[in-house]
Enzyme design. Sequence first.
Site, PDB file in Angstrom:
ATOM      1  N   SER A 178      33.554  31.695  40.763  1.00 45.44           N
ATOM      2  CA  SER A 178      34.517  30.620  40.986  1.00 45.44           C
ATOM      3  C   SER A 178      35.220  30.793  42.325  1.00 45.44           C
ATOM      4  O   SER A 178      35.432  31.924  42.781  1.00 45.44           O
ATOM      5  CB  SER A 178      35.563  30.610  39.864  1.00 45.44           C
ATOM      6  OG  SER A 178      36.643  29.756  40.171  1.00 45.44           O
ATOM      7  N   TYR A 208      41.912  34.205  34.829  1.00 49.86           N
ATOM      8  CA  TYR A 208      40.603  33.565  34.974  1.00 49.86           C
ATOM      9  C   TYR A 208      39.910  34.075  36.234  1.00 49.86           C
ATOM     10  O   TYR A 208      38.745  34.487  36.199  1.00 49.86           O
ATOM     11  CB  TYR A 208      40.764  32.054  35.030  1.00 49.86           C
ATOM     12  CG  TYR A 208      39.496  31.323  35.412  1.00 49.86           C
ATOM     13  CD1 TYR A 208      38.408  31.291  34.551  1.00 49.86           C
ATOM     14  CD2 TYR A 208      39.386  30.669  36.638  1.00 49.86           C
ATOM     15  CE1 TYR A 208      37.232  30.633  34.895  1.00 49.86           C
ATOM     16  CE2 TYR A 208      38.225  30.000  36.992  1.00 49.86           C
ATOM     17  CZ  TYR A 208      37.155  29.990  36.126  1.00 49.86           C
ATOM     18  OH  TYR A 208      35.990  29.337  36.475  1.00 49.86           O
TER      19      TYR A 208
END
Length: 352
Positions: A143, A168
């Site tokens: 990501s 995350y």
Amino acid sequence: MKILVTGTAGFIGFHLVNKLLEETDWQIVGLDNINDYYDVNLKYARIKETGIIKEKIEYNSIIQSINQSNYRFIKLDLTDKENLLKLFEQENFDYVVHLAAQAGVRYSLENPQAYIDSNIFGFFNILEGCRLYPVRHLVYASSSSVYGNNKKVPFSENDRVDHPISLYAATKKSNELMAYTYSYLYNLPTTGLRFFTVYGPWGRPDMALFKFTKAILNGEPIDIYNKGDMLRDFTYIADIVAGIKGVLELIPTLNMDWSSDLPNQSYSIVPYKIYNIGKNTPVKLMDFIDAIEKELGKKAKKRLLPMQPGDVPSTFADVQRLIEDIKYKPSISIEYGIVEFIRWYKNYYNIR
């Protein structure tokens, strides 16, 4: 060729499987646990759209397959190591594309355990499957969140990413480190893909375009963080899928040109690589909202809020390495992408 694609009831996995079915004759096994992070009806609808569900099916067994020519879907949780390894043993995969994960920066503030379970333990189990039953190439989703509050732009794969600002992001950075270790110890070819703000038809309800469209149509206010002073490198789903396909058969090999004296963060002497996949064209959040309003023919009620913890003011992908290695650069405009999403949204929810 046989390929395992995890997360195929999810946004990116759904689109990748459809493209592989169109363009290859590979045998595809799709895997998803269909959790309730967001509306499971949307997940079932994606599976049905792929053509493997002709009627309502209740998934209540640990592993249950639905057959459709060269695609099989299996409901399985990545944390179920025993059955996951059994799947690897039985199927003898050539390639694995690992897209399943607990997504969302903001939700990681509320339910951190879900990120450890799925993104750490689940990824470890995928790595173990690839080690014990060797595959040619493991491609996995990282990501743009790993860049944290890096000030240098555009974000390059060669930048240090040692300061994630959300759990995350930390799990995605951990995935890259875990993959590197398996590449080093077991000669497992791995490629991590740092996706930048993916959007498009069949997208997730927790993402900005989906939330803004829904709220504007319902006459509800939209939450605009950092009072709208944000930039995002929005990347259309078809560009993401093209990038995945491009790197899939570009299998990393030993790289004797790599030097520990001048280490490059995006590759190594071992069979390991990292790529950004982004549009390389940051868009102001307020311009993004203007484009949605224009397509809907309706103004948004705006609620300006401070920056959300764990969020970043801007993202901007350097994609030069992607261009050099697979001769591809994401190119689909935000205007086209918004039109396509809203067309899908109105059709899916039967809005006239």
